[in-house]
Enzyme design. Structure first.
Site, mmCIF file in Angstrom:
data_model
loop_
_atom_site.group_PDB
_atom_site.id
_atom_site.type_symbol
_atom_site.label_atom_id
_atom_site.label_comp_id
_atom_site.label_asym_id
_atom_site.label_seq_id
_atom_site.Cartn_x
_atom_site.Cartn_y
_atom_site.Cartn_z
ATOM 1 C CD GLU A 191 0.404 -9.412 1.364
ATOM 2 O OE1 GLU A 191 -0.521 -8.644 1.024
ATOM 3 O OE2 GLU A 191 0.203 -10.573 1.721
ATOM 4 N N GLY B 283 3.796 -3.701 -3.741
ATOM 5 C CA GLY B 283 3.754 -3.883 -5.189
ATOM 6 C C GLY B 283 4.213 -2.588 -5.844
ATOM 7 N NE ARG B 284 0.216 2.396 -5.912
ATOM 8 C CZ ARG B 284 -0.812 2.389 -6.768
ATOM 9 N NH1 ARG B 284 -0.670 2.931 -7.954
ATOM 10 N NH2 ARG B 284 -1.973 1.856 -6.434
ATOM 11 C CB CYS C 104 -14.209 4.018 -30.244
ATOM 12 S SG CYS C 104 -14.879 2.462 -29.702
ATOM 13 C CD GLU C 105 -15.235 3.049 -23.599
ATOM 14 O OE1 GLU C 105 -15.473 3.692 -22.565
ATOM 15 O OE2 GLU C 105 -15.287 1.819 -23.685
ATOM 16 N NE ARG D 205 -2.396 3.094 -11.141
ATOM 17 C CZ ARG D 205 -2.303 4.297 -10.621
ATOM 18 N NH1 ARG D 205 -1.693 5.256 -11.277
ATOM 19 N NH2 ARG D 205 -2.796 4.538 -9.437
ATOM 20 N N GLY E 10 0.765 -1.246 0.000
ATOM 21 C CA GLY E 10 0.000 0.000 0.000
ATOM 22 C C GLY E 10 0.785 1.279 0.000
#
Ligand code: LLP
Length: 427
Positions: A281, A283-284, A350-351, A319, A240
């Site tokens: 743990e 990650g980022r 196409c959004e 993201r 986190g």
């Protein structure tokens, strides 16, 4: 120019990552392209080892499932936090030892439990209900499942609501007040060996105090468990820790995290007379800033704003679309040039929401320029899709100026993989 990002540099208006010219790399290998600095990855892991010399660190595979990245994490002594049986397989292939893999997840099937038992990895059990299911499967398989309990500590992490995971209202974990009783039940169940507690309060957290609060709450629960006769051999405080995406928004370091949580953890362990292994743990904070995503400019359109249409959209980096997240953008072939114009960078999907970066001051842009989207190593490729018939891009590892492709780009055959038209429709 790049603050703490020592693996990035600008020379003769070109952006370099670990000594490699990013513009020429994009020309050579095509775009979109994910490019990772090996040295930065190793440095980030070592920063955690220095801050937490006695803890085990499990890399959150969901952040980046590239086999080479995982291999390096394994070489640097990390285990793995996995969230599916697929991630167990990848972590094992990368060389993570089974004793340092924790299988998390709030929705595991009987097959998932069986695969984890066969692989010999520990599991984090998310509910009283899962405990009963797992016990049956373990008994049938004649195995003992070593488990941690995922606790819902009810802590507000002050992050984007979609990535806050330890609120009372979130789907994860066992409500704090049910944990001790569930632990006692586990001690009585054949096939189950409870060894500890686990929590994860959310992601991209820029303030240390929620981690300290979570540590306190976890230690309160550990006390209840110990008082009820349970053994706490492991306490996993999850990941986190946030990173600095925006130049004006600095992030705490692993050392800051250690300074906040270790005194609480150690003091409460002493009081309880226990010596559990601490697990983290991340990650980022291990992988986000190791990687840039290179994308080429197709069109510069002057409309009600200046749109720069590039070849990567939320299919490649989800993201910004999902969480309105900021990723810094640098023009890889105009890195030293002055910002002259305000652009909104959009992808090819196409959004209308397919926006990578809003209203950025950049040098004058033209077709063929290459943009580098920074801090794309976490939840970048791992969340990429083939939406709109877009094959997924290649991933490259750079070490001391040398680039190696670690995952080749997909072609149209990838869009067809596994598909077939029923024969009756071809007649
Ligand atoms: N452990 C568990 C149980 C997790 O669920 C997660 C992330 C981590 C560890 C790693 O957290 P980190 O250190 O990376 O913050 N896709 C979102 C982030 C989702 C995080 C999910 N869980 C994003 O792009 O911001």
């Amino acid at each position: 120019m790049f603050g703490p990002k020592s693996h990035l540099a600008a020379r003769n208006d070109h952006l370099f990552l670990e000594g490699r010219d990013c513009f020429f790399l994009a020309r050579q290998l095509g775009t979109p392209l994910y490019v990772t600095s090996e040295s930065r990855l190793r440095e980030n892991i070592r920063a955690y080892h220095r801050a937490f010399p006695e803890a085990d660190k499990y890399f959150a595979v969901k952040a980046n499932g590239n086999l080479t990245v995982l291999r390096i994490a394994a070489q640097e002594g990390m285990g793995a936090d996995v969230f599916s049986s697929g991630e167990i397989a990848i972590a094992r292939l990368a060389g993570m030892p089974r004793e340092r893999i924790l299988y998390n997840g709030n929705s595991k099937s009987e097959r998932d439990h069986r695969m984890a038992l066969e692989a010999g990895v520990r599991m984090s059990v998310d509910s009283r209900e899962e405990l009963e299911h797992l016990a049956k499967t373990a008994q049938a398989a004649g195995k003992d499942a070593e488990i941690l309990f995922r606790v819902n500590p009810d802590v507000s992490p002050g992050t984007h609501p979609k990535i806050a995971t330890g609120l009372r209202t979130s789907k994860f974990g066992i409500p704090a007040e049910q944990v001790s009783e569930t632990y006692s039940r586990a001690m009585d169940l054949a096939g189950i060996k409870p060894v500890g507690l686990h929590c994860h309060i959310g992601s991209q957290i820029l303030d240390i105090s929620p981690f300290v609060e979570a540590t306190r709450k976890m230690m309160d629960i550990a006390k209840d468990v110990v008082n009820a006769g349970g053994a706490i051999k492991t306490i996993d405080l999850g990941g986190g820790l946030g990173i600095q995406y925006h130049p004006d928004n600095p992030a705490p370091t692993p050392a800051d995290l250690a300074e906040g949580i270790l005194p609480v953890f150690q003091e409460r362990c002493r009081e309880l007379g226990i010596k559990p292994k601490l697990i983290l743990e991340p990650g980022r904070s291990i992988v986000a800033d190791t990687t840039i995503m290179l994308t080429s400019v197709n069109v510069v359109k002057r409309a009600h704003v200046n749109f720069v249409a590039v070849d990567a959209g939320f299919n490649v980096l989800a993201r910004p679309m999902l969480y309105d997240s900021y990723h810094h953008v640098i023009v890889a072939n105009k890195a030293g040039k002055d910002a002259k114009e305000t652009y909104t960078v959009v992808g090819p999907i196409c959004e209308t929401g397919d926006i990578l970066a809003k209203e950025r001051r950049l040098p004058l842009l033209e077709r063929g320029d290459v943009l580098a989207v920074l801090d794309a190593g976490a939840y970048g490729f791992s969340m990429a899709s083939q939406y709109n018939g877009q094959p997924r891009p290649a991933e490259v590892l750079v070490f001391a100026g040398e680039a190696e492709v670690t995952r080749r780009s997909e072609d149209t055959s990838a869009l067809l993989a596994g598909q077939n038209i029923p024969a009756r429709l071809l007649r």
